[in-house]
Design an enzyme around this catalytic site. Structure first.
Site, PDB file in Angstrom:
ATOM      1  N   GLN A  42       2.139  -6.155   5.500  1.00 48.62           N
ATOM      2  CA  GLN A  42       2.322  -5.845   4.106  1.00 48.62           C
ATOM      3  C   GLN A  42       3.719  -6.284   3.684  1.00 48.62           C
ATOM      4  O   GLN A  42       4.509  -6.681   4.530  1.00 48.62           O
ATOM      5  CB  GLN A  42       2.122  -4.361   3.898  1.00 48.62           C
ATOM      6  N   TYR A  52      -6.571  -9.090  11.386  1.00 46.67           N
ATOM      7  CA  TYR A  52      -5.243  -8.814  11.952  1.00 46.67           C
ATOM      8  C   TYR A  52      -5.177  -9.332  13.379  1.00 46.67           C
ATOM      9  O   TYR A  52      -6.170  -9.299  14.112  1.00 46.67           O
ATOM     10  CB  TYR A  52      -4.975  -7.306  11.978  1.00 46.67           C
ATOM     11  N   GLU A  61      -5.986  -9.283   3.493  1.00 48.72           N
ATOM     12  CA  GLU A  61      -5.182  -8.586   4.509  1.00 48.72           C
ATOM     13  C   GLU A  61      -5.160  -9.454   5.744  1.00 48.72           C
ATOM     14  O   GLU A  61      -6.217  -9.741   6.325  1.00 48.72           O
ATOM     15  CB  GLU A  61      -5.762  -7.206   4.844  1.00 48.72           C
ATOM     16  N   GLU A  68       0.843  -1.200   0.000  1.00 41.69           N
ATOM     17  CA  GLU A  68       0.000   0.000   0.000  1.00 41.69           C
ATOM     18  C   GLU A  68       0.878   1.250   0.000  1.00 41.69           C
ATOM     19  O   GLU A  68       2.041   1.209   0.433  1.00 41.69           O
ATOM     20  CB  GLU A  68      -0.893  -0.024   1.262  1.00 41.69           C
ATOM     21  N   ASN A 122     -12.364  -1.220  -0.981  1.00 43.63           N
ATOM     22  CA  ASN A 122     -11.655  -1.866   0.128  1.00 43.63           C
ATOM     23  C   ASN A 122     -12.293  -1.449   1.447  1.00 43.63           C
ATOM     24  O   ASN A 122     -12.573  -0.256   1.647  1.00 43.63           O
ATOM     25  CB  ASN A 122     -10.182  -1.430   0.143  1.00 43.63           C
ATOM     26  N   GLU A 123     -12.532  -2.385   2.297  1.00 39.95           N
ATOM     27  CA  GLU A 123     -13.078  -2.092   3.640  1.00 39.95           C
ATOM     28  C   GLU A 123     -14.169  -1.011   3.546  1.00 39.95           C
ATOM     29  O   GLU A 123     -14.126   0.004   4.235  1.00 39.95           O
ATOM     30  CB  GLU A 123     -11.964  -1.695   4.619  1.00 39.95           C
TER      31      GLU A 123
HETATM   32  O1  AHR Z   1      -2.925  -2.621   6.204  1.00 41.90           O
HETATM   33  C1  AHR Z   1      -3.235  -1.428   6.855  1.00 41.90           C
HETATM   34  C2  AHR Z   1      -4.701  -1.079   6.744  1.00 41.90           C
HETATM   35  O2  AHR Z   1      -5.467  -2.028   7.414  1.00 41.90           O
HETATM   36  C3  AHR Z   1      -5.305  -1.063   5.357  1.00 41.90           C
HETATM   37  O3  AHR Z   1      -5.085   0.126   4.696  1.00 41.90           O
HETATM   38  C4  AHR Z   1      -6.757  -1.250   5.629  1.00 41.90           C
HETATM   39  O4  AHR Z   1      -7.427  -1.886   4.562  1.00 41.90           O
HETATM   40  C5  AHR Z   1      -6.782  -2.052   6.916  1.00 41.90           C
HETATM   41  O5  AHR Z   1      -7.625  -1.504   7.842  1.00 41.90           O
END
Ligand code: AHR
Length: 501
Positions: free
Chosen positions: A353, A248, A304, A25, A172-173
């Site tokens: 990432q 995450y 992600e 990103e 995205n999101e």
């Molecule tokens: O990876 C960091 C961020 O996490 C991304 O930009 C977003 O899609 C997610 O919330």
């Protein structure tokens, strides 16, 4: 005695190589400095891409690279990033650190990077703040071969031939940074926007990725699919090839997160327990997708995933720069084993990432570069890419951990390609080694062709720019071939790969 039995009679689904994908990103030092330094940099580069980083990434066989975001994607206007670099617009990266984005890395540079890496392309479009026309023109610019305004513009900017877009994300999101939409609102927008993601070359169809849920938001998955489903699974499949999931691991929760390098044994188990939760998420989202797509044609794309810790002291909090220890290696090993086992539904995944951001495989500082423990896990696990999953079952495995953070001692996955069986094992214990008997259902005698390990006696072990090889992949020798199998001793805190023929 702990046992691993491998069913080598029946080959199951193919493990899509794209499960081993990456995400880059416009965030912190991922693109700029990490991957791209520009043609005029003193850091050795090919057309602006760092030579050292590209070389290292080629060794892990990157199958696909997602770009340009992330949250950045829904504010990105692709026309800002084409044409003469000195004239490109300078904008503020509002999501990430408020820094100036000079747009020197744009569409042409992304495809150049993917060409150097030899990987598939995954563009994430802007649905949150962009128009249908803008998205549709981007697709035309990238993929149309004939005569059209966008194809002419591409040619004028120096690229005669169209590129191949393998995947295109429509937002995205969008439940959050991509427009704070409700699932029904997004799904209707998705239906509309995806219509204009045209397949100009029927021989190179673009796979469309619909924005899926945040973690355990099953309501989102259900409602988006319901709104996109009119009559039949085939009709749904015409609208989308994938639906995404983002998850995450932040050990102390979103607000606190926790240090990347300074953590207790309790936090070690807490982190691994949270990594194991990926299995529950995939099971539950998959059971919803099954209702609309029983033949599993729509892939669940975990585009992600990874650890998200408190950023390194003294660094810009908006840059999400964190160190990477043996704990990250275990999170990667556990997660990739889970993806392998769900390869009937999980068709793509992108670790977040690639460089210098979150659970990166590579960190850079000026001209220096280091490979992280996570890098070596990807290097060992690359042998699963495109292989057929073999069923495997563990028994005699104890539960270990601290407080309520109880995890199994070992996790595993097994695959077969070109007559070679690849077994990947994780010992989740921070302190204890584990003996394991591995056997095969056919009773066939196998010989070990390769065995490697990433381990340390210290769960905090990590590489730094001064000591870049504290953790690395080394040859694994703690095994003995016996009749119908292997006897293995897996050290504490380790990720192991054994390949047999
Ligand atoms: O990876 C960091 C961020 O996490 C991304 O930009 C977003 O899609 C997610 O919330």
């Amino acid at each position: 005695m702990a046992k691993l039995v491998i069913n080598d009679i029946e080959e199951k689904n193919r493990i899509a190589p794209e499960i081993y994908g990456h995400f880059s990103e416009h965030l912190g030092r991922c693109i700029y400095e990490g991957l791209y330094v520009g043609e005029k940099s003193d850091i050795p580069n090919v057309n602006g891409m760092r030579k050292d980083v590209v070389e290292a990434l080629k060794e892990i066989d990157v199958p696909v690279l997602r770009w340009p975001g992330g949250c950045f994607a829904d504010e990105y206007h692709w026309k800002d990033g084409i044409g003469d670099k000195s004239k490109r617009k300078k904008i503020i990266n509002t999501h990430w650190g408020g820094v100036v984005e000079d747009n020197s890395f744009g569409t042409h540079e992304y495809f150049e990077l993917c060409k150097q890496l030899g990987c598939k392309t995954y563009i994430n479009g802007n649905l949150g703040s962009g128009t249908v026309q803008e998205m549709s023109e981007w697709v035309e610019y990238m993929t149309f071969k004939g005569v059209s305004p966008m194809a002419e513009l591409r040619k004028k900017n120096g690229h005669e031939e169209p590129w191949k877009v393998d995947y295109f994300g429509v937002g995205n999101e969008n439940w959050g940074c991509g427009g704070n939409m409700t699932p029904d609102f997004y799904a209707n927008m998705y239906r509309r926007y995806q219509t204009y993601v045209r397949n100009y070359d029927p021989e190179k169809p673009i796979q469309k990725v619909c924005c899926g849920a945040n973690v355990d938001d099953y309501h989102w998955t259900k409602h988006v699919l319901n709104t996109c489903y009119d009559h039949t699974p085939e009709q749904l499949h015409g609208f989308m090839d994938h639906i995404s999931l983002h998850y995450y691991v932040h050990p102390e929760g979103w607000d606190i997160k926790g240090s990347a390098t300074d953590f207790s044994e309790e936090c070690w188990y807490k982190t691994l327990k949270k990594a194991l939760y990926m299995d529950t998420l995939i099971n539950r989202h998959s059971s919803i997708i099954d209702q609309y797509d029983p033949d599993k044609k729509v892939g669940l794309s975990v585009d992600e995933w990874g650890t998200w810790f408190t950023c390194e002291p003294g660094t810009n909090p908006g840059f999400l720069y964190q160190q990477n220890t043996m704990r990250d290696a275990l999170v990667a090993g556990i997660t990739l084993n889970i993806f392998n086992k769900h390869c009937d539904r999980v068709k793509m995944a992108c670790i977040a990432q690639m460089v210098n951001v979150l659970q990166a495989v590579i960190l850079t500082e000026g001209e220096k570069m280091i490979k992280t423990p996570t890098y070596y896990v990807f290097h060992m696990y690359r042998h699963h890419q495109g292989a057929k999953l073999l069923e495997s079952s563990l028994s005699g495995i104890n539960e270990i951990g601290e407080c309520e953070w109880i995890v199994p001692e070992i996790t595993e996955s097994v695959s077969k390609k070109d007559d070679i069986v690849t077994i990947t094992l994780n010992n989740l214990s921070a302190t204890d080694k584990k003996d394991l008997d591995i056997s095969f259902v056919t009773g066939k005698e196998y010989e070990v062709v390769e065995a490697n390990i990433v381990t340390s006696s210290d769960m905090h072990a990590h590489n730094t720019f001064d000591s870049p090889e504290v953790v690395k992949e080394i040859t694994f020798k703690n095994y003995k071939t016996v009749k119908n199998g292997l006897k293995v001793t897996i050290p504490a805190c380790s990720v192991v790969e054994i390949r047999v023929r």
